[in-house]
Design a protein around this motif. Structure first.
Motif, PDB file in Angstrom:
ATOM      1  N   MET A  27       0.835  -1.207   0.000  1.00  0.00           N
ATOM      2  CA  MET A  27       0.000   0.000   0.000  1.00  0.00           C
ATOM      3  C   MET A  27       0.865   1.249   0.000  1.00  0.00           C
ATOM      4  O   MET A  27       1.899   1.312   0.662  1.00  0.00           O
ATOM      5  CB  MET A  27      -0.905   0.013   1.230  1.00  0.00           C
ATOM      6  CG  MET A  27      -1.905   1.143   1.188  1.00  0.00           C
ATOM      7  SD  MET A  27      -3.055   1.116   2.574  1.00  0.00           S
ATOM      8  CE  MET A  27      -1.990   1.727   3.861  1.00  0.00           C
ATOM      9  N   CYS A  28       0.423   2.240  -0.746  1.00  0.00           N
ATOM     10  CA  CYS A  28       1.107   3.526  -0.786  1.00  0.00           C
ATOM     11  C   CYS A  28       0.654   4.346   0.423  1.00  0.00           C
ATOM     12  O   CYS A  28      -0.537   4.563   0.630  1.00  0.00           O
ATOM     13  CB  CYS A  28       0.753   4.260  -2.077  1.00  0.00           C
ATOM     14  SG  CYS A  28       1.389   5.946  -2.128  1.00  0.00           S
ATOM     15  N   ILE A  29       1.616   4.772   1.232  1.00  0.00           N
ATOM     16  CA  ILE A  29       1.298   5.532   2.437  1.00  0.00           C
ATOM     17  C   ILE A  29       0.719   6.900   2.064  1.00  0.00           C
ATOM     18  O   ILE A  29      -0.117   7.443   2.773  1.00  0.00           O
ATOM     19  CB  ILE A  29       2.569   5.694   3.315  1.00  0.00           C
ATOM     20  CG1 ILE A  29       3.014   4.312   3.818  1.00  0.00           C
ATOM     21  CG2 ILE A  29       2.312   6.619   4.492  1.00  0.00           C
ATOM     22  CD1 ILE A  29       4.416   4.293   4.412  1.00  0.00           C
ATOM     23  N   GLU A  30       1.156   7.439   0.922  1.00  0.00           N
ATOM     24  CA  GLU A  30       0.692   8.758   0.469  1.00  0.00           C
ATOM     25  C   GLU A  30      -0.799   8.766   0.123  1.00  0.00           C
ATOM     26  O   GLU A  30      -1.544   9.598   0.611  1.00  0.00           O
ATOM     27  CB  GLU A  30       1.479   9.185  -0.779  1.00  0.00           C
ATOM     28  CG  GLU A  30       2.944   9.422  -0.557  1.00  0.00           C
ATOM     29  CD  GLU A  30       3.253  10.875  -0.185  1.00  0.00           C
ATOM     30  OE1 GLU A  30       3.940  11.055   0.828  1.00  0.00           O
ATOM     31  OE2 GLU A  30       2.789  11.770  -0.895  1.00  0.00           O
ATOM     32  N   CYS A  31      -1.194   7.843  -0.753  1.00  0.00           N
ATOM     33  CA  CYS A  31      -2.559   7.916  -1.293  1.00  0.00           C
ATOM     34  C   CYS A  31      -3.403   6.674  -0.984  1.00  0.00           C
ATOM     35  O   CYS A  31      -4.558   6.598  -1.375  1.00  0.00           O
ATOM     36  CB  CYS A  31      -2.505   8.143  -2.808  1.00  0.00           C
ATOM     37  SG  CYS A  31      -1.979   6.681  -3.721  1.00  0.00           S
ATOM     38  N   ARG A  32      -2.812   5.698  -0.329  1.00  0.00           N
ATOM     39  CA  ARG A  32      -3.475   4.456   0.065  1.00  0.00           C
ATOM     40  C   ARG A  32      -3.870   3.560  -1.114  1.00  0.00           C
ATOM     41  O   ARG A  32      -4.607   2.603  -0.947  1.00  0.00           O
ATOM     42  CB  ARG A  32      -4.680   4.742   0.973  1.00  0.00           C
ATOM     43  CG  ARG A  32      -4.305   5.619   2.154  1.00  0.00           C
ATOM     44  CD  ARG A  32      -5.390   5.712   3.207  1.00  0.00           C
ATOM     45  NE  ARG A  32      -5.411   4.586   4.122  1.00  0.00           N
ATOM     46  CZ  ARG A  32      -4.543   4.380   5.106  1.00  0.00           C
ATOM     47  NH1 ARG A  32      -3.555   5.229   5.286  1.00  0.00           N
ATOM     48  NH2 ARG A  32      -4.647   3.353   5.902  1.00  0.00           N
ATOM     49  N   HIS A  33      -3.379   3.889  -2.282  1.00  0.00           N
ATOM     50  CA  HIS A  33      -3.559   3.024  -3.439  1.00  0.00           C
ATOM     51  C   HIS A  33      -2.829   1.723  -3.096  1.00  0.00           C
ATOM     52  O   HIS A  33      -1.758   1.754  -2.523  1.00  0.00           O
ATOM     53  CB  HIS A  33      -2.905   3.703  -4.657  1.00  0.00           C
ATOM     54  CG  HIS A  33      -2.990   2.918  -5.918  1.00  0.00           C
ATOM     55  ND1 HIS A  33      -4.169   2.583  -6.507  1.00  0.00           N
ATOM     56  CD2 HIS A  33      -2.016   2.406  -6.712  1.00  0.00           C
ATOM     57  CE1 HIS A  33      -3.929   1.892  -7.616  1.00  0.00           C
ATOM     58  NE2 HIS A  33      -2.632   1.772  -7.761  1.00  0.00           N
ATOM     59  N   HIS A  34      -3.422   0.553  -3.421  1.00  0.00           N
ATOM     60  CA  HIS A  34      -2.757  -0.675  -3.040  1.00  0.00           C
ATOM     61  C   HIS A  34      -2.983  -1.804  -4.033  1.00  0.00           C
ATOM     62  O   HIS A  34      -3.861  -1.728  -4.893  1.00  0.00           O
ATOM     63  CB  HIS A  34      -3.198  -1.110  -1.645  1.00  0.00           C
ATOM     64  CG  HIS A  34      -4.658  -1.441  -1.573  1.00  0.00           C
ATOM     65  ND1 HIS A  34      -5.590  -0.506  -1.219  1.00  0.00           N
ATOM     66  CD2 HIS A  34      -5.338  -2.579  -1.839  1.00  0.00           C
ATOM     67  CE1 HIS A  34      -6.789  -1.063  -1.258  1.00  0.00           C
ATOM     68  NE2 HIS A  34      -6.666  -2.325  -1.642  1.00  0.00           N
ATOM     69  N   TRP A  63       6.940   1.270  -6.212  1.00  0.00           N
ATOM     70  CA  TRP A  63       6.629   2.685  -6.336  1.00  0.00           C
ATOM     71  C   TRP A  63       5.191   2.812  -6.797  1.00  0.00           C
ATOM     72  O   TRP A  63       4.647   1.926  -7.443  1.00  0.00           O
ATOM     73  CB  TRP A  63       7.601   3.402  -7.267  1.00  0.00           C
ATOM     74  CG  TRP A  63       7.802   2.767  -8.605  1.00  0.00           C
ATOM     75  CD1 TRP A  63       8.649   1.740  -8.899  1.00  0.00           C
ATOM     76  CD2 TRP A  63       7.157   3.116  -9.840  1.00  0.00           C
ATOM     77  NE1 TRP A  63       8.574   1.430 -10.230  1.00  0.00           N
ATOM     78  CE2 TRP A  63       7.670   2.258 -10.831  1.00  0.00           C
ATOM     79  CE3 TRP A  63       6.216   4.085 -10.190  1.00  0.00           C
ATOM     80  CZ2 TRP A  63       7.256   2.333 -12.164  1.00  0.00           C
ATOM     81  CZ3 TRP A  63       5.810   4.157 -11.511  1.00  0.00           C
ATOM     82  CH2 TRP A  63       6.325   3.276 -12.476  1.00  0.00           C
ATOM     83  N   CYS A  64       4.565   3.900  -6.380  1.00  0.00           N
ATOM     84  CA  CYS A  64       3.139   4.086  -6.636  1.00  0.00           C
ATOM     85  C   CYS A  64       2.906   4.748  -7.996  1.00  0.00           C
ATOM     86  O   CYS A  64       3.396   5.839  -8.251  1.00  0.00           O
ATOM     87  CB  CYS A  64       2.545   4.946  -5.518  1.00  0.00           C
ATOM     88  SG  CYS A  64       0.795   5.316  -5.767  1.00  0.00           S
ATOM     89  N   ARG A  65       2.183   4.049  -8.851  1.00  0.00           N
ATOM     90  CA  ARG A  65       1.902   4.593 -10.181  1.00  0.00           C
ATOM     91  C   ARG A  65       1.086   5.872 -10.103  1.00  0.00           C
ATOM     92  O   ARG A  65       1.329   6.830 -10.832  1.00  0.00           O
ATOM     93  CB  ARG A  65       1.114   3.590 -11.007  1.00  0.00           C
ATOM     94  CG  ARG A  65       1.989   2.547 -11.644  1.00  0.00           C
ATOM     95  CD  ARG A  65       1.184   1.517 -12.385  1.00  0.00           C
ATOM     96  NE  ARG A  65       1.885   0.230 -12.379  1.00  0.00           N
ATOM     97  CZ  ARG A  65       2.948  -0.034 -13.123  1.00  0.00           C
ATOM     98  NH1 ARG A  65       3.418   0.856 -13.952  1.00  0.00           N
ATOM     99  NH2 ARG A  65       3.545  -1.204 -13.038  1.00  0.00           N
ATOM    100  N   ARG A  66       0.128   5.854  -9.222  1.00  0.00           N
ATOM    101  CA  ARG A  66      -0.774   7.000  -9.122  1.00  0.00           C
ATOM    102  C   ARG A  66      -0.028   8.262  -8.671  1.00  0.00           C
ATOM    103  O   ARG A  66      -0.086   9.291  -9.329  1.00  0.00           O
ATOM    104  CB  ARG A  66      -1.902   6.668  -8.140  1.00  0.00           C
ATOM    105  CG  ARG A  66      -2.981   7.714  -8.096  1.00  0.00           C
ATOM    106  CD  ARG A  66      -3.943   7.425  -6.970  1.00  0.00           C
ATOM    107  NE  ARG A  66      -4.888   6.360  -7.317  1.00  0.00           N
ATOM    108  CZ  ARG A  66      -5.750   5.827  -6.446  1.00  0.00           C
ATOM    109  NH1 ARG A  66      -5.756   6.235  -5.195  1.00  0.00           N
ATOM    110  NH2 ARG A  66      -6.593   4.910  -6.828  1.00  0.00           N
ATOM    111  N   CYS A  67       0.682   8.162  -7.557  1.00  0.00           N
ATOM    112  CA  CYS A  67       1.425   9.310  -7.038  1.00  0.00           C
ATOM    113  C   CYS A  67       2.533   9.726  -8.005  1.00  0.00           C
ATOM    114  O   CYS A  67       2.786  10.916  -8.191  1.00  0.00           O
ATOM    115  CB  CYS A  67       2.054   8.993  -5.683  1.00  0.00           C
ATOM    116  SG  CYS A  67       0.877   8.902  -4.342  1.00  0.00           S
ATOM    117  N   SER A  68       3.177   8.734  -8.615  1.00  0.00           N
ATOM    118  CA  SER A  68       4.288   9.031  -9.503  1.00  0.00           C
ATOM    119  C   SER A  68       3.815   9.811 -10.730  1.00  0.00           C
ATOM    120  O   SER A  68       4.487  10.721 -11.209  1.00  0.00           O
ATOM    121  CB  SER A  68       4.970   7.734  -9.929  1.00  0.00           C
ATOM    122  OG  SER A  68       5.494   7.069  -8.797  1.00  0.00           O
TER     123      SER A  68
HETATM  124 ZN   LIG Z   1       0.317   6.732  -4.010  1.00  0.00          ZN
END
Ligand SMILES: [Zn+2]
Length: 108
Positions: A27-34, A63-68
């Motif tokens: 899970m991405c801590i930034e946006c919770r996308h997982h 690495w998070c695709r969404r945040c990136s």
């Molecule tokens: Zn993210």
């Protein structure tokens, strides 16, 4: 490393997650996308690349695709937990033989 079958069954590595049939949730801590990874395929990927499967280290491989996409740079803020949820990402798995050998090595 905890011996397979001894003590509390808490996986700390990708291999242990697979041995215990636990799915690996990243899970991405930034946006919770997982995403939920099938542990056998994930272990095999780490094994082939020579990556350390300890969760504390392994989390830096994601690495998070969404945040990136939003930030225009690779955002690595992953947290790894275990789940019994159905895997959403199933990578190529090791052969039965390769997996058995890994288990034998692990049990010592
Ligand atoms: Zn993210």
């Amino acid at each position: 490393m905890a011996r397979y079958g001894d003590g509390p069954k808490t996986a700390n590595t990708v291999f242990e997650a697979a041995a215990m049939h636990q799915q690996v949730k990243v899970m991405c801590i930034e946006c919770r996308h997982h995403a939920v990874f099938d542990p056998h395929g994930l272990w095999w990927l780490f094994e082939r690349r020579g990556w350390t499967g300890q969760f504390a280290m392994a989390r830096h491989r994601f690495w998070c695709r969404r945040c990136s996409r939003l930030q225009g740079t690779k955002v690595k803020q992953a947290m790894i937990t275990l789940t019994s949820d159905r895997a959403t990402i199933i990578l190529e798995r090791p052969s039965e033989r390769t997996w058995k050998r890994a288990i034998d090595r692990y049990r010592g």
